[in-house]
Write a protein that holds these residues in place. Structure first.
Motif, PDB file in Angstrom:
ATOM      1  N   GLY A 147       0.771  -1.226   0.000  1.00 28.07           N
ATOM      2  CA  GLY A 147       0.000   0.000   0.000  1.00 28.07           C
ATOM      3  C   GLY A 147       0.803   1.277   0.000  1.00 28.07           C
ATOM      4  O   GLY A 147       1.770   1.417   0.737  1.00 28.07           O
ATOM      5  N   TYR A 194      -4.925   1.519   0.764  1.00 31.49           N
ATOM      6  CA  TYR A 194      -5.280   0.866   2.033  1.00 31.49           C
ATOM      7  C   TYR A 194      -6.796   0.808   2.160  1.00 31.49           C
ATOM      8  O   TYR A 194      -7.451   1.844   2.059  1.00 31.49           O
ATOM      9  N   THR A 252      -9.403   0.821   4.686  1.00 29.27           N
ATOM     10  CA  THR A 252      -9.307   1.225   6.091  1.00 29.27           C
ATOM     11  C   THR A 252     -10.586   1.933   6.532  1.00 29.27           C
ATOM     12  O   THR A 252     -11.304   2.480   5.690  1.00 29.27           O
ATOM     13  N   GLY A 261      -4.970   3.114   8.150  1.00 26.59           N
ATOM     14  CA  GLY A 261      -4.519   3.380   6.784  1.00 26.59           C
ATOM     15  C   GLY A 261      -5.034   4.702   6.238  1.00 26.59           C
ATOM     16  O   GLY A 261      -4.888   4.997   5.051  1.00 26.59           O
ATOM     17  N   LYS A 307      -5.182  -4.985   0.694  1.00 22.77           N
ATOM     18  CA  LYS A 307      -4.638  -4.731   2.038  1.00 22.77           C
ATOM     19  C   LYS A 307      -5.715  -4.084   2.903  1.00 22.77           C
ATOM     20  O   LYS A 307      -6.164  -2.982   2.603  1.00 22.77           O
ATOM     21  N   LEU A 321      -6.827  -3.126   7.093  1.00 24.46           N
ATOM     22  CA  LEU A 321      -6.177  -2.834   8.374  1.00 24.46           C
ATOM     23  C   LEU A 321      -7.190  -3.091   9.483  1.00 24.46           C
ATOM     24  O   LEU A 321      -8.212  -2.409   9.559  1.00 24.46           O
TER      25      LEU A 321
END
Ligand SMILES: [Zn+2]
Length: 431
Positions: A134, A164, A166, A172, A214, A216
Motif C-alpha cells: 500500500g 489501504y 481502512t 490506513g 490490504k 487494516l
C-alpha cells in the motif's frame, strides 16, 4: 510431377521459407549457464553442490550436476559463491516517495518519481519480488509496477495493493490534519465503513488492476490519532473483504497489531496477518488452523528507535511503539516454536530501502534456523503470493530470479545483507 515442375516447386518452397523465415523465426534464444558453488533449495531445505543452472531467455530450463551446456551459452561462474532463489519481501512500501511521512506535502507525480530509486535499490539488495502493501497516494504503486514491467525503470517484480482499505480515521487513513481540510481523492480512496462499502472499494481496486487487497484490522504505530491496541473493522466487514476479493481471484492481507484485530482477520480468512504484534496463544493456534501466514516485521524497531533518538520520529509514534517491539519479537519466537506458517516481510520504507536483508539475522536470533529464515523469504513467500509455480526456488519452468552471496548464509546469516549477484527474469542487474 515433371522435373521442371519439381524444380519450380522447390524454388517456390525455398522462397516461401525465406519469406516466412524473415517473418516467423523468432530471434535466437539467449542461453545462460550459471555454475553454482553451493545452491540452496528452500523447497527441500537442502544445499546442493556442483550444480549448473541452464537459463533460456527469462526461464530456468534445467538444474543439476550433469546439465549439458550448449556451445553458444553465456557462462556465469558463481562456483565460489552460494546461490539462492531471488529473495521476496512480503511487506514493502516502495511507492511512498523519498519520505513516507511527507505524503501531504507532495503531488502524486512527485511521489511516483521519487519512488524510482526505491525500486532499484530494493532489487539490487537481492529482492527480486516484493508484495507491496500500500501507498498513501492511491495507485502510485500500480504506476511503479507497470513501469518496471515495461522495462522503463529497474525494480523488483511488484505485486501491489493500490490503496489501504481502512476505516475513516483508521490505521490506513490520512490523519493528523485539521478536520476542515478536504483531502484529494487519492488520499482517501480506500476508506470504507460498512461491509458494502468494503465491497465497493475492493471492486474499484480490482478494476484498477491490483494484485491483492490490504485491509487494516487494528490501529497503527506510524499513524497519528491511532491506537495499535485497538480493533478496526468488524468481523463482518473483514469477511466481506475476503469474500469480495475472492470474486476477483485476489487474496487479502491484514495489518493487525492488537490481539483481537489479529483474530478477527484470521477468522475472516485473510492470507496473512501483517505485524501480528500482540498475537496470543489462541491467535497462534487459529493461524495454524486456518493456514494463515504471519508476516512479522521484527527488524524495523531498530530503525524507529534509532530515528527516535535523533528526534526524527513523531512523539506519538514513539509512544505507540513503546514496548511493542520487544512484545512482537517474543511473540515471533512463540509462533516459530509453535510451527505457524511464517513469511518474510520488513515494512520496508520504515527502514531505508535496500536494507531488508538485515531482518534475517533477527529472525534467527528470535528462534528460526537460517534455513527457515531463507524459506520465509523464498518458498513460503511465493506460496503466500500464490505464485509457487513461478518463483521461490530454482527449478525448471520458473522465472530465472537468482542471487548469490559470498560465504555461507546457513553458517552466517549476515551474508544475506550483502548480495553480490542479482538476476531477475534472466537479466543480470548486479555482478
Ligand atoms: Zn506497512
Amino acid at each position: 510431377m515433371r522435373s521442371e515442375d519439381i524444380a519450380a516447386a522447390i524454388r517456390n518452397s525455398i522462397m516461401l521459407v525465406v519469406i516466412c523465415g524473415a517473418l516467423l523465426i523468432p530471434a535466437a534464444a539467449q542461453t545462460t549457464a550459471i555454475r553454482a558453488g553451493k545452491l540452496i533449495d528452500p523447497d527441500s531445505g537442502t544445499v546442493l553442490t556442483g550444480q549448473t543452472i541452464l537459463i533460456r531467455d527469462n526461464k530456468i530450463e534445467a538444474v543439476g550436476n550433469n546439465v549439458t551446456i550448449p556451445s553458444n551459452a553465456k557462462i556465469i561462474d558463481l562456483t565460489k559463491m552460494t546461490v539462492l532463489p531471488g529473495l521476496i519481501d512480503c511487506h514493502t512500501h516502495l511507492a511512498d516517495g523519498a519520505d513516507g511521512d511527507e505524503w501531504f506535502k507532495e503531488a502524486a507525480a512527485q511521489i511516483a518519481l521519487e519512488s524510482v530509486p526505491n525500486a532499484r535499490v530494493t532489487l539490487e539488495s537481492g529482492f527480486t519480488t516484493v508484495r507491496d502493501v500500500g501507498p498513501y497516494r492511491a495507485l502510485v504503486d500500480i504506476a511503479l509496477r507497470d513501469a518496471i514491467n515495461r522495462g522503463d525503470i529497474i525494480g523488483p517484480r511488484m505485486f501491489v495493493a493500490g490503496a489501504y482499505v481502512t476505516i475513516t480515521g483508521g490505521a490506513g487513513a490520512a490523519t493528523g490534519l485539521a478536520p476542515d481540510i478536504t483531502l484529494p481523492w487519492d488520499l482517501h480512496y480506500g476508506e470504507a465503513n460498512s461491509p458494502w462499502e468494503v465491497r465497493q472499494v475492493i471492486r474499484k481496486l480490482a478494476h484498477d488492476g491490483v494484485d491483492h487487497i490490504k485491509v487494516l484490522s487494528s490501529g497503527a504505530v506510524l499513524t497519528h490519532g491511532s491506537n495499535p491496541k485497538s480493533q478496526e473493522f468488524t468481523l463482518e466487514e473483514l469477511q466481506a473483504a475476503v469474500d469480495e476479493a475472492s470474486h476477483f481471484g485476489l487474496r487479502v492481507e491484514s495489518h493487525a497489531h492488537s490481539t483481537q484485530g489479529i483474530k478477527n482477520a484470521i477468522r475472516a480468512g485473510v492470507a496473512s496477518v501483517e505485524h501480528a504484534t500482540m498475537i496470543d496463544d489462541e491467535g497462534i493456534a487459529l493461524a495454524k488452523q486456518h493456514g494463515t501466514y504471519l508476516d512479522m516485521d521484527i527488524y524495523d524497531e531498530e530503525c524507529i528507535q534509532e530515528q527516535g533518538k535523533k528526534g526524527n520520529v513523531s512523539k506519538d509514534y514513539l509512544q505507540h511503539d513503546e514496548q511493542l517491539g520487544q512484545i512482537q519479537r517474543d511473540n515471533f519466537r512463540k509462533a516459530v516454536a509453535a510451527g505457524a506458517k511464517m513469511s518474510f516481510g520488513t515494512d520496508l520504507g520504515v527502514c531505508p530501502y535496500g536494507t531488508s536483508g538485515k531482518q534475517f539475522a533477527f529472525m534467527v536470533k528470535y528462534g528460526m534456523t537460517p534455513m527457515q529464515a531463507i524459506q520465509a523469504a523464498t518458498s513460503n513467500a511465493a506460496d503466500l503470493l500464490g505464485h509457487s509455480n513461478e518463483f521461490g526456488s530454482i527449478k525448471p519452468g520458473k522465472y530465472a530470479d537468482i542471487i548469490a552471496v559470498t560465504g555461507d548464509p546457513l553458517a552466517d546469516i549476515h551474508a544475506l545483507e550483502t548480495v553480490q549477484f542479482v538476476m531477475k527474469d534472466g537479466k543480470v542487474y548486479k555482478q
